[in-house]
Design a protein around this motif. Structure first.
Motif, PDB file in Angstrom:
ATOM      1  N   VAL A 252       0.857  -0.965   0.011  1.00 42.55           N
ATOM      2  CA  VAL A 252       0.075   0.170  -0.005  1.00 42.55           C
ATOM      3  C   VAL A 252       0.957   1.328   0.123  1.00 42.55           C
ATOM      4  CG1 VAL A 252      -1.995  -1.252   1.219  1.00 42.55           C
ATOM      5  CG2 VAL A 252      -0.175   0.024   2.433  1.00 42.55           C
ATOM      6  N   THR A 253       2.154   1.182   0.029  1.00 45.21           N
ATOM      7  CA  THR A 253       3.040   2.147   0.057  1.00 45.21           C
ATOM      8  C   THR A 253       3.957   1.941  -1.128  1.00 45.21           C
ATOM      9  OG1 THR A 253       3.180   2.159   2.468  1.00 45.21           O
ATOM     10  CG2 THR A 253       4.871   3.503   1.325  1.00 45.21           C
ATOM     11  N   ASP A 254       3.980   3.100  -2.093  1.00 46.62           N
ATOM     12  CA  ASP A 254       4.919   3.040  -3.317  1.00 46.62           C
ATOM     13  C   ASP A 254       6.264   2.940  -2.758  1.00 46.62           C
ATOM     14  OD1 ASP A 254       5.074   5.751  -3.015  1.00 46.62           O
ATOM     15  OD2 ASP A 254       5.714   5.827  -5.100  1.00 46.62           O
ATOM     16  N   TRP A 255       7.193   2.609  -3.772  1.00 49.17           N
ATOM     17  CA  TRP A 255       8.526   2.363  -3.553  1.00 49.17           C
ATOM     18  C   TRP A 255       9.341   3.317  -3.455  1.00 49.17           C
ATOM     19  CZ3 TRP A 255      13.252   2.668  -6.094  1.00 49.17           C
ATOM     20  CH2 TRP A 255      13.089   3.028  -7.290  1.00 49.17           C
ATOM     21  N   LEU A 256       8.749   4.632  -4.141  1.00 52.42           N
ATOM     22  CA  LEU A 256       9.395   5.999  -3.897  1.00 52.42           C
ATOM     23  C   LEU A 256       9.075   6.676  -2.491  1.00 52.42           C
ATOM     24  CD1 LEU A 256       9.046   7.589  -7.371  1.00 52.42           C
ATOM     25  CD2 LEU A 256      11.181   6.762  -6.359  1.00 52.42           C
ATOM     26  N   GLY A 257       8.074   6.017  -1.824  1.00 51.50           N
ATOM     27  CA  GLY A 257       7.546   6.510  -0.587  1.00 51.50           C
ATOM     28  C   GLY A 257       6.738   7.566  -0.722  1.00 51.50           C
ATOM     29  N   LYS A 258       6.212   8.005  -1.812  1.00 46.16           N
ATOM     30  CA  LYS A 258       5.489   9.188  -2.463  1.00 46.16           C
ATOM     31  C   LYS A 258       3.928   8.783  -2.006  1.00 46.16           C
ATOM     32  CE  LYS A 258       5.894  12.390  -6.162  1.00 46.16           C
ATOM     33  NZ  LYS A 258       6.658  12.731  -7.320  1.00 46.16           N
ATOM     34  N   TYR A 259       3.303   7.620  -2.357  1.00 49.36           N
ATOM     35  CA  TYR A 259       2.095   7.482  -2.120  1.00 49.36           C
ATOM     36  C   TYR A 259       1.718   6.512  -0.931  1.00 49.36           C
ATOM     37  CZ  TYR A 259       1.821   9.756  -6.586  1.00 49.36           C
ATOM     38  OH  TYR A 259       1.873  10.561  -7.433  1.00 49.36           O
ATOM     39  N   ARG A 260       1.001   6.779   0.066  1.00 49.00           N
ATOM     40  CA  ARG A 260       0.509   5.770   1.028  1.00 49.00           C
ATOM     41  C   ARG A 260      -0.618   5.678   1.121  1.00 49.00           C
ATOM     42  NH1 ARG A 260       5.398   5.833   4.487  1.00 49.00           N
ATOM     43  NH2 ARG A 260       6.987   7.410   3.335  1.00 49.00           N
ATOM     44  N   GLY A 261      -1.265   4.251   1.022  1.00 47.52           N
ATOM     45  CA  GLY A 261      -2.599   4.059   0.935  1.00 47.52           C
ATOM     46  C   GLY A 261      -3.027   3.178   2.121  1.00 47.52           C
ATOM     47  N   SER A 262      -4.132   2.506   1.962  1.00 45.11           N
ATOM     48  CA  SER A 262      -4.408   1.506   2.787  1.00 45.11           C
ATOM     49  C   SER A 262      -5.490   0.615   2.081  1.00 45.11           C
ATOM     50  CB  SER A 262      -5.020   1.814   3.931  1.00 45.11           C
ATOM     51  OG  SER A 262      -6.133   2.849   3.770  1.00 45.11           O
ATOM     52  N   ALA A 263      -5.717  -0.472   2.651  1.00 47.46           N
ATOM     53  CA  ALA A 263      -6.665  -1.520   1.838  1.00 47.46           C
ATOM     54  C   ALA A 263      -7.583  -2.342   2.459  1.00 47.46           C
ATOM     55  CB  ALA A 263      -5.338  -2.588   1.200  1.00 47.46           C
ATOM     56  N   LEU A 264      -8.701  -2.865   2.125  1.00 47.29           N
ATOM     57  CA  LEU A 264      -9.633  -3.731   2.998  1.00 47.29           C
ATOM     58  C   LEU A 264      -8.883  -4.877   3.108  1.00 47.29           C
ATOM     59  CD1 LEU A 264     -12.472  -4.282   3.896  1.00 47.29           C
ATOM     60  CD2 LEU A 264     -12.911  -5.251   1.494  1.00 47.29           C
ATOM     61  N   ALA A 265      -8.256  -5.367   1.943  1.00 45.77           N
ATOM     62  CA  ALA A 265      -7.309  -6.753   2.116  1.00 45.77           C
ATOM     63  C   ALA A 265      -6.468  -6.545   0.842  1.00 45.77           C
ATOM     64  CB  ALA A 265      -8.291  -7.730   1.807  1.00 45.77           C
ATOM     65  N   VAL A 266      -5.450  -7.129   1.022  1.00 46.28           N
ATOM     66  CA  VAL A 266      -4.296  -7.661  -0.277  1.00 46.28           C
ATOM     67  C   VAL A 266      -4.609  -8.991  -0.345  1.00 46.28           C
ATOM     68  CG1 VAL A 266      -1.959  -7.776  -0.662  1.00 46.28           C
ATOM     69  CG2 VAL A 266      -2.571  -5.886   0.634  1.00 46.28           C
ATOM     70  N   VAL A 267      -4.975  -9.426  -1.600  1.00 48.99           N
ATOM     71  CA  VAL A 267      -5.198 -10.868  -1.833  1.00 48.99           C
ATOM     72  C   VAL A 267      -4.184 -11.372  -3.189  1.00 48.99           C
ATOM     73  CG1 VAL A 267      -7.075 -12.243  -3.047  1.00 48.99           C
ATOM     74  CG2 VAL A 267      -7.503 -10.225  -1.671  1.00 48.99           C
ATOM     75  N   ARG A 268      -3.801 -12.363  -2.594  1.00 53.74           N
ATOM     76  CA  ARG A 268      -2.612 -12.980  -3.562  1.00 53.74           C
ATOM     77  C   ARG A 268      -2.971 -14.288  -4.254  1.00 53.74           C
ATOM     78  NH1 ARG A 268       1.956 -14.413  -1.057  1.00 53.74           N
ATOM     79  NH2 ARG A 268       3.208 -13.677  -2.523  1.00 53.74           N
ATOM     80  N   PRO A 269      -3.963 -14.159  -5.319  1.00 53.51           N
ATOM     81  CA  PRO A 269      -4.178 -15.524  -5.897  1.00 53.51           C
ATOM     82  C   PRO A 269      -3.076 -16.092  -6.386  1.00 53.51           C
ATOM     83  CG  PRO A 269      -4.606 -13.382  -7.358  1.00 53.51           C
ATOM     84  CD  PRO A 269      -4.196 -13.031  -6.055  1.00 53.51           C
ATOM     85  N   GLY A 270      -3.190 -17.574  -6.723  1.00 56.29           N
ATOM     86  CA  GLY A 270      -2.189 -18.412  -7.265  1.00 56.29           C
ATOM     87  C   GLY A 270      -2.542 -18.808  -8.503  1.00 56.29           C
TER      88      GLY A 270
END
Lengths: 478, 478
Positions: B27-45
């Protein structure tokens, strides 16, 4: 005021053709397969006129059939027989707008004939690589509408890959100015690519920015006898490995093709004393170093013979001999016409599976029309075969004509099973539109129908081409 | 059952992340510029799991943010701060599905890291040419969503040109199987190209068939001092003319870039005794013949010096020296970060107009932030400059930050005037979405909005990216 009068007011009376004899070349396709009629053939002279013409047609609810050089092999630019269509011929719009030798781009009107664009590039010391049989008549707009291929795709790609920007008039007459000369632009959906290959069903392309390349000053051409299609594929891998991007053309043809050419084309002469089972025309090109290029090709072919991938090979000693090799390849279509009616298929399958496909197709052909002769040639490196089938000598024309629908269905079912395409480069047009439900998934047809409705809500543009009419009633997704 | 429970039922509890610390990298981009939040992070296979997840999100009306390696430079994969989004991370889907060395294709899951695909190709004796800074972390799906560019576009094209087929799950959970390995397929609208570059706003790419090329076994690399950008463009033309498709990279950088690298990158060493006004890294590659390739490059550069297009040139004597040259180019981004906050722009203009653009841009920068230092480098052959501007030494960070919006507006207005793009390769994402109305025509925005609505009627996919939110209310055309 009638629509015809309104159109005459926009483009001038002399450029609105309503008499049957004047309309004839615009309403009959060049194979003589499709004969239509038109309310009017309109020949605008500028993008502004195209906008005004399309706005008038929009207000009148008129069907519009965009047309370039009218050389489609699938009836893509021919109106139906209702006499209601406005044929919009772009051929008066034939300006080369700009050549930029530093940026390596050329900006042209859509009505420019391909050969003229090639020539303009050459005069600027550049290459526009699209090259195909109809290049003396077909136009850039048609090449874009059909995403034309031809003999140099292996190295330079299809029309899609040769295009940077487009100018398009939408069905309601509004102009989309996407005429940008950018190599990179990641700022939104690929509108350009949606119009390329859309066969005039989403709007009218009026201009394009195309890529140019350094003009190759060295060429080497060889005619190679190969025992099988498998061997030809092995040769393709070897040439690619050894010659890299120098490989410009790799054209395959069977003995049946060569035999037809020898019999029907007066000046055709084969380079081998005995007829091989199949042959490949290989062409390399490079910025310079013709001698080195010839040696590279020769060395590669010697090793290919050693590896059993080729049986014999002749490297052209001069331009005359190279042209004679190309004549063998390019004479096939002409020879086919003279040899009588053939069932034609323009198919592609994954390159590695071409040999298996051809074997299975042969069996399907034999079952559908016993004794029929496959005449197989094409752009092997692209996985694209022109899979033609000649009437069995023992069968009457009528009997063969009756067998063709089944034969084509069988060949195309096989193409679908191989995850191939029933139109590699000729487009769907009218010729294949009825087969779309068999070769696209319901979801693909739904998406295509929804996209069509988005750009052309009344389905007025080039009806009966590309999109099966049953889709017309589909609402947008969800 | 809640959506989170339903998603856990599909992918397994361990692959649905709801805790803040677990979510953090997603939820945070790698430049540290955007910080968000999520209901869930889903990782399908698997693709099937993606279908089920998206169908569940569709039923629940949930916002979905597709994500690959999360390396976007424009916040393209980071959710907003509402905590309502389902972040769909594809990184578990990292199988190389198939390599076909005859057909020269590789079929991969969208979650494969780019470097892994490069490596798999190499092991098969082939080249997958996409190459960019983030290649150790970015995924193929992200490369496709952003139509990635990088350092080899000049010869091999962007991700769009490297792709044959796609597998995509639509916002309603239906699967579009466009995973075809065809070089030519003219049987309908270019759905593939619509998804490429759409930044996750039209659906989720789950797999792709990509093109492979013969692996070049010879390379020649040179570092060339040039007096001006104009001269660099002249050198580009000359190298292209003399070396044709062998030209793989042509990377431009000014003295300011080199100076930054020397100061901030420990192991950086320039090849020239005096600092040139600008430099170009030229790389040629070929199937074989390294000595001949080196001689060709050297001969071309000697003539370029003679013609006044270059002042000095060093051809790398071995791989170590070549890597040192690349280090100078690749160290620029890192050096920029260490040098302090810079205003960044990733722009393209027509190649022939780059010098004029840079001159005008310099004046606009000086007016907007007197004393600010343009740090200009990029892929000259693609017309793509990374046009960065460093804070004036005399100005405070705050004062510069206040000046940046105007500075960026001025630079981008100039880009639009030059018919360029405000995002050549990084994508629009969140970073540039507010600028879309200024750089696209109303018609382009209308078409984009209508296409978005067609595929994603509720605008649930990757909201706030690429499409200005004001467009959401637009109905389909007409």
């Amino acid at each position: 005021m009638s629509l015809v009068e309104e159109l005459a007011g926009i483009v001038g009376t002399g450029h609105v053709l309503t008499a049957a004899d004047e309309q004839q070349p615009y309403v009959t396709d060049w194979l003589g397969k499709y004969r239509g009629s038109a309310l009017a053939v309109v020949r605008p002279g500028s993008t502004q006129e195209v906008c005004a013409v399309l706005a008038a047609c929009d207000r009148a609810g008129a069907v519009v059939v965009p047309q370039g050089g009218h050389t489609s092999l699938s009836g893509g630019g021919t109106p139906d027989g209702s006499g209601k269509a406005v044929v919009l011929s772009l051929t008066r719009m034939n300006r080369i707008r700009e050549i930029d030798p530093v940026g390596n781009t050329i900006t042209v009107d859509a009505g420019c004939v391909l050969a003229r664009v090639q020539e303009a590039a050459r005069q600027a010391g550049r290459l526009f690589p699209l090259s195909l049989g109809a290049e003396g008549s077909c136009t850039i707009g048609g090449n874009l509408a059909a995403n034309a291929g031809g003999v140099a795709v292996l190295r330079y790609g299809t029309m899609r890959e040769l295009t940077l920007g487009l100018e398009v008039v939408l069905p309601d007459g509004r102009l989309w100015d996407g005429l940008k000369a950018l190599r990179k632009d990641n700022s939104g959906y690929a509108l350009r690519d949606l119009f390329i290959g859309s066969e005039g069903t989403l709007g009218v392309i009026t201009g394009a920015v195309l890529k140019l390349f350094p003009e190759p000053r060295a060429k080497a051409t060889a005619f190679v006898a190969v025992p099988t299609l498998e061997a030809a594929l092995g040769l393709l891998s070897m040439v690619r490995e050894r010659c890299g991007d120098r490989l410009t053309a790799f054209e395959f043809m069977t003995d049946v093709c060569l035999d037809l050419v020898m019999r029907h084309i007066a000046d055709a002469r084969g380079p081998f004393s005995t007829m091989p089972a199949a042959a490949v025309l290989v062409e390399l090109s490079d910025t310079d170093g013709e001698a080195a290029l010839g040696e590279r090709l020769e060395g590669t072919l010697v090793d290919a013979v050693g590896a059993g991938l080729a049986q014999d090979a002749v490297v052209a000693q001069d331009g005359t001999q190279a042209r004679a090799f190309w004549r063998l390849r390019e004479g096939i279509s002409e020879a086919l016409v003279r040899a009588g009616k053939a069932a034609k298929h323009d198919i592609s399958v994954p390159v590695a599976q071409m040999a298996a496909f051809v074997r299975e197709a042969e069996a399907a052909v034999e079952e559908s029309a016993p004794g029929a002769r496959p005449v197989v040639f094409g752009h092997l490196g692209d996985g694209n075969l022109h899979y033609n089938v000649l009437r069995p000598e023992a069968a009457s024309e009528e009997a063969f004509a009756a067998a063709v629908p089944t034969l084509t269905r069988r060949v195309h079912e096989l193409v679908v099973r191989y995850r191939g395409s029933i139109s590699a480069e000729h487009g769907i047009g009218q010729l294949r539109v009825g087969e779309m439900p068999g070769c696209k998934t319901p979801l693909e047809l739904e998406l295509m129908g929804a996209l069509k409705t988005l750009f052309d809500p009344q389905w007025r543009f080039n009806p009966g081409k590309l999109l099966p009419p049953g889709l017309a009633v589909r609402p947008p997704l969800q």
